[in-house]
Write a protein that holds these residues in place. Structure first.
Motif, PDB file in Angstrom:
ATOM      1  N   VAL A 269       0.847  -1.205   0.000  1.00 16.44           N
ATOM      2  CA  VAL A 269       0.000   0.000   0.000  1.00 16.44           C
ATOM      3  C   VAL A 269       0.880   1.251   0.000  1.00 16.44           C
ATOM      4  N   ALA A 270       1.932   1.242   0.826  1.00 18.40           N
ATOM      5  CA  ALA A 270       2.835   2.390   0.894  1.00 18.40           C
ATOM      6  C   ALA A 270       3.501   2.650  -0.453  1.00 18.40           C
ATOM      7  N   GLN A 271       3.889   1.579  -1.155  1.00 17.44           N
ATOM      8  CA  GLN A 271       4.486   1.733  -2.480  1.00 17.44           C
ATOM      9  C   GLN A 271       3.535   2.468  -3.423  1.00 17.44           C
ATOM     10  N   ARG A 272       2.264   2.100  -3.353  1.00 15.60           N
ATOM     11  CA  ARG A 272       1.273   2.680  -4.273  1.00 15.60           C
ATOM     12  C   ARG A 272       0.838   4.080  -3.849  1.00 15.60           C
ATOM     13  N   SER A 273       1.214   4.494  -2.643  1.00  8.13           N
ATOM     14  CA  SER A 273       0.801   5.808  -2.132  1.00  8.13           C
ATOM     15  C   SER A 273       1.940   6.816  -2.125  1.00  8.13           C
ATOM     16  N   HIS A 274       3.106   6.415  -2.612  1.00  7.55           N
ATOM     17  CA  HIS A 274       4.256   7.311  -2.667  1.00  7.55           C
ATOM     18  C   HIS A 274       4.001   8.393  -3.726  1.00  7.55           C
ATOM     19  N   PRO A 275       4.374   9.681  -3.516  1.00  9.82           N
ATOM     20  CA  PRO A 275       5.168  10.230  -2.401  1.00  9.82           C
ATOM     21  C   PRO A 275       4.331  10.747  -1.227  1.00  9.82           C
TER      22      PRO A 275
END
Length: 304
Positions: A269-275
Motif C-alpha cells: 500500500v505504501a508503495q502505491r501511495s508514494h510520495p
C-alpha cells in the motif's frame, strides 16, 4: 492450481484435519516419511496407507496435481531444497520444563523461521496485489477498511490498522464482535473487510466477513486453512503457515506469519501511495517528537 515442491509438506500438515478419512491416511503416510513416499510407486503407497490406487489418484487431484508423478516430483523437490538449505523437514518442537534457554531459543527460532519461509512460499502474491491496490485507492476517497480478529489474531490486526492509519487510510479495528458486526453492516461496495483467524473457524470473524459481503464490500480472509469456513466466505484468501512448539499451540505460533502477510500488504500500500507516504510520515513523526527524549552524542573514551 498445482502445488509446487515448496511448502507441500507444510500444506499437507495444515489441511490434514479437513481431508476425508481415506485421503488423511495417504497424507499421514507421506508426512511420516517423505523420502520413502517420493520413491514409492502408486501401488506401494496405496497398500501401505490401506487405500487404493484410485484413492491416491484422488488425493493427488485434490492437491491440484494431474497424477501421482507430479506429486512424487513435488515431494522430491521439496526434500532436495530443504537438504540444500540445511533445513529439517520436521523441526524439533519439543521443549521440556528443564531445558536451558539456549535450547528453547533454538526451537522457537527454527519453528518460526520455517513457518515464515513456508508462508512466503505459499502466499498468493496476486491476491496481495489486489488487496493493496484496493486499500491504496481508498485513501481520500471516503471508502473504508475494516479489520477484525479476536484472541491472538487481534494483535496482528491491531498492528495492521496502526500502520495503515499512518498512511491516511480510513481503517479501523473493532475490539468486540457486536461493534465489528455493526461496522460491517455499514460497509458498501468499494469498501474492504479483512478477517484474520488462524483456524478459519472463529465464529465471530466468519460472521463479520459474511455481513460485510452481504453489503457489497470486498472480503479478505487471512488464515492457515484455505478450505476453512472463513476462507469460503471470502473473495480473497491470504494463507499463513505455522509450526507448533511445546507451550505454544498453533494459534499462538501463527502470529509471526500473520504479521508477515499483513506487513507485506502494508508495504505494498505504501508503495502505491508514494510520495504522499513521505509527507504522512513526516507529519506524524513531527507530531510525537516532543514525546521523545533528546538524543545525546556517544561519548568516546573514559568518563571524566
Amino acid at each position: 492450481m498445482a502445488l509446487d515442491g515448496e511448502g507441500l509438506l507444510a500444506r499437507l500438515r495444515t489441511e490434514l484435519p479437513g481431508l476425508p478419512e481415506a485421503l488423511q491416511r495417504v497424507a499421514e503416510l507421506i508426512l511420516r516419511d517423505p523420502e520413502e513416499a517420493a520413491q514409492s510407486t502408486i501401488v506401494d503407497l496405496a497398500e501401505r496407507s490401506g487405500t487404493s490406487p484410485a484413492t491416491v489418484t484422488r488425493f493427488c487431484r485434490t492437491l491440484g496435481f494431474r497424477g501421482y508423478a507430479g506429486l512424487r516430483v513435488a515431494i522430491a523437490t521439496e526434500i532436495g531444497r530443504a537438504a540444500q538449505a540445511r533445513w529439517e523437514i520436521d523441526v524439533d518442537r519439543d521443549i521440556a520444563p528443564d531445558h536451558p534457554l539456549q535450547r528453547v531459543l533454538g526451537v522457537i527460532v527454527n519453528a518460526d523461521t520455517q513457518a515464515i519461509r513456508e508462508t512466503a512460499d505459499r502466499l498468493d502474491l496476486t491476491a496481495v496485489e489486489v488487496v493493496a491496490s484496493s486499500i491504496a485507492e481508498s485513501i481520500g476517497s471516503g471508502r473504508r477498511v475494516e479489520v477484525f480478529g479476536v484472541g491472538s489474531s487481534a494483535a496482528a490486526t491491531t498492528e495492521l490498522v496502526f500502520r495503515l492509519q499512518r498512511l491516511r487510510v480510513a481503517c479501523w479495528h473493532r475490539a468486540e464482535a457486536h461493534s465489528a458486526l455493526s461496522s460491517a453492516a455499514l460497509l458498501r461496495p468499494g469498501d474492504l473487510a479483512i478477517g484474520v483467524s488462524h483456524s478459519g473457524r472463529t465464529r465471530e470473524v466468519i460472521e463479520f466477513l459474511s455481513e460485510a459481503a452481504e453489503h457489497g464490500a470486498m472480503t479478505v480472509a487471512v488464515t492457515s486453512y484455505p478450505r476453512s469456513p472463513l476462507a469460503e466466505s471470502a473473495e480473497l484468501v491470504l494463507t499463513t503457515e505455522t509450526h507448533e512448539t511445546s507451550f505454544r499451540l498453533a494459534a499462538l505460533s501463527a502470529l509471526h506469519s500473520q504479521l508477515l502477510v499483513l506487513d507485506l500488504v502494508y508495504v505494498a500500500v505504501a508503495q502505491r501511495s508514494h510520495p504522499a507516504v513521505d509527507e504522512a510520515f513526516e507529519l506524524t513523526a513531527r507530531a510525537v517528537q516532543t514525546h521523545r527524549l533528546p538524543e545525546h552524542p556517544i561519548r568516546k573514551g573514559k568518563h571524566r
